[in-house]
Design an enzyme around this catalytic site. Structure first.
Site, PDB file in Angstrom:
ATOM      1  N   ASP A  45      -9.848  21.515  22.500  1.00 45.44           N
ATOM      2  CA  ASP A  45     -10.529  22.414  23.447  1.00 45.44           C
ATOM      3  C   ASP A  45     -10.161  23.867  23.138  1.00 45.44           C
ATOM      4  OD1 ASP A  45      -7.940  22.346  24.386  1.00 45.44           O
ATOM      5  OD2 ASP A  45      -8.463  21.908  26.471  1.00 45.44           O
ATOM      6  N   SER A  46      -9.334  24.079  22.107  1.00 49.57           N
ATOM      7  CA  SER A  46      -9.122  25.430  21.577  1.00 49.57           C
ATOM      8  C   SER A  46     -10.454  26.041  21.130  1.00 49.57           C
ATOM      9  CB  SER A  46      -8.143  25.404  20.398  1.00 49.57           C
ATOM     10  OG  SER A  46      -8.531  24.449  19.435  1.00 49.57           O
ATOM     11  N   ASP A  84     -10.167  16.270  22.683  1.00 46.38           N
ATOM     12  CA  ASP A  84      -9.480  16.712  23.898  1.00 46.38           C
ATOM     13  C   ASP A  84     -10.318  16.460  25.134  1.00 46.38           C
ATOM     14  OD1 ASP A  84      -6.988  17.731  23.227  1.00 46.38           O
ATOM     15  OD2 ASP A  84      -7.753  19.760  22.819  1.00 46.38           O
ATOM     16  N   LYS A 112      -7.106  12.976  23.835  1.00 41.25           N
ATOM     17  CA  LYS A 112      -5.835  13.658  24.132  1.00 41.25           C
ATOM     18  C   LYS A 112      -5.943  14.280  25.512  1.00 41.25           C
ATOM     19  CE  LYS A 112      -4.521  17.528  21.737  1.00 41.25           C
ATOM     20  NZ  LYS A 112      -4.478  18.618  22.731  1.00 41.25           N
ATOM     21  N   GLU A 114      -3.502  16.555  28.515  1.00 42.69           N
ATOM     22  CA  GLU A 114      -2.313  17.403  28.654  1.00 42.69           C
ATOM     23  C   GLU A 114      -1.603  17.104  29.956  1.00 42.69           C
ATOM     24  OE1 GLU A 114      -3.321  21.548  28.356  1.00 42.69           O
ATOM     25  OE2 GLU A 114      -4.357  21.279  26.441  1.00 42.69           O
ATOM     26  N   GLU A 181       3.828  20.789  21.846  1.00 44.87           N
ATOM     27  CA  GLU A 181       3.434  22.160  21.483  1.00 44.87           C
ATOM     28  C   GLU A 181       4.490  23.143  21.962  1.00 44.87           C
ATOM     29  OE1 GLU A 181      -0.587  23.277  22.469  1.00 44.87           O
ATOM     30  OE2 GLU A 181      -0.230  25.387  21.966  1.00 44.87           O
TER      31      GLU A 181
HETATM   32  O1  KIV Z   1      -6.978  22.358  21.467  1.00 40.22           O
HETATM   33  C1  KIV Z   1      -6.228  22.373  20.488  1.00 40.22           C
HETATM   34  O2  KIV Z   1      -6.553  22.857  19.407  1.00 40.22           O
HETATM   35  C2  KIV Z   1      -4.908  21.794  20.651  1.00 40.22           C
HETATM   36  C3  KIV Z   1      -3.880  22.173  19.625  1.00 40.22           C
HETATM   37  C4  KIV Z   1      -3.329  23.497  19.968  1.00 40.22           C
HETATM   38  C5  KIV Z   1      -2.836  21.153  19.511  1.00 40.22           C
HETATM   39  O3  KIV Z   1      -4.649  21.095  21.589  1.00 40.22           O
END
Ligand code: KIV
Length: 264
Positions: A45-46, A84, A112, A114, A181
């Site tokens: 989600d970056s 994510d 994934k 968080e 992280e």
């Molecule tokens: O969203 C992302 O790119 C991430 C990385 C920073 C691990 O979760």
């Protein structure tokens, strides 16, 4: 490259080997990344910051994540794809299952999310229903407003012990991988040694089983402030493919990250 699966990556850890991971958000870069032999593509989600120009990942929606996961799946040639779950799409177990189903249908092989202990119920329900889960600990960017900025986590004894316990509980609940992280190297080492599932690091030092970076960062395409844990692999490469291959090699032989790219 033959298809990389969870079993491949778990066996890699068991045999003491390391694997590499990079983000990709579209078919072209997913193809480049998988052709370079990077085992795991993260549809992170970056993308909210990298592609959309937001100052955090909070505005990213599930629909956007599904769109980018579908694009990555079309370009992929055998890497495992992790997607994510974005902010507030897994606030309870039912929502986590519905949101994960969207991303798995879009082409993800693992999702994934968080957070720490509060996720255990969702993790176990997903795992029981056949959805592999990676639990992201340490600096969790979706919680940036609560954390008060992008800071290294687990530096004091109390928070370090809490992270060790969270990692243990998440594995027990059925998590298939952990991602740490911005965590001090020695803490990441202890969590990695305690875990029987692969532990991926970003800003977590050299001792984790795998390393992930944001693709645009390691290609030197981030015009803003570069985090300490990022190395620009384009500096010594003449093509993108060469930079990706060097990254994979440096992760596997343990030369990346060095102390310069890690936190004490
Ligand atoms: O969203 C992302 O790119 C991430 C990385 C920073 C691990 O979760």
């Amino acid at each position: 490259m033959s298809n990389i699966t969870l079993r491949t990556l778990t066996e890699r850890k068991e045999s003491g080997g390391k694997f590499a991971s990079l983000t990709a958000y579209d078919a072209t870069f997913a193809n480049q990344v998988s052709q370079a032999g990077i085992e795991l593509i993260l549809v992170g989600d970056s993308l909210g910051m990298v592609l959309q120009g937001h100052s955090s990942t909070v505005p990213v929606t599930l629909e956007e994540m599904a769109y980018h996961t579908r694009s990555v799946a079309r370009g992929n040639t055998g890497s495992m794809i992790m997607a994510d779950l974005p902010f507030m799409t897994y606030a309870n177990a039912d929502q986590a299952m519905a949101s994960s189903a969207e991303l798995m249908r879009a082409g993800a092989h693992i999702v994934k999310l968080e957070g720490a202990g509060w996720l255990c119920d969702s993790v176990s329900q997903l795992a029981e229903r056949g959805v592999p889960v990676c639990a992201h600990l340490g600096l969790t960017p979706q919680a940036v407003n609560k954390l008060g900025g992008y800071r290294v986590q687990g530096r004091d004894r109390e928070s370090a012990l809490a992270m060790i316990e969270d990692a243990r509980r998440l594995e027990e609940a059925g998590a298939s991988m952990l991602l740490l992280e911005c965590v001090p190297s020695l803490l990441a080492q202890e969590i990695t040694l305690n875990a029987s599932i692969p532990v991926i690091g970003i800003g977590a030092g050299p001792h984790t089983d795998a390393q992930v970076l944001v693709l645009h960062d390691m290609l030197g395409l981030n015009p803003g402030r570069t985090p300490k844990f990022v190395k620009n692999f384009m500096e010594d490469a003449s093509t993108i493919q060469e930079a990706l291959t060097h990254f994979a090699g440096a992760v596997r032989d343990g030369s990346f990250p060095s102390a310069e790219h890690s936190f004490d």
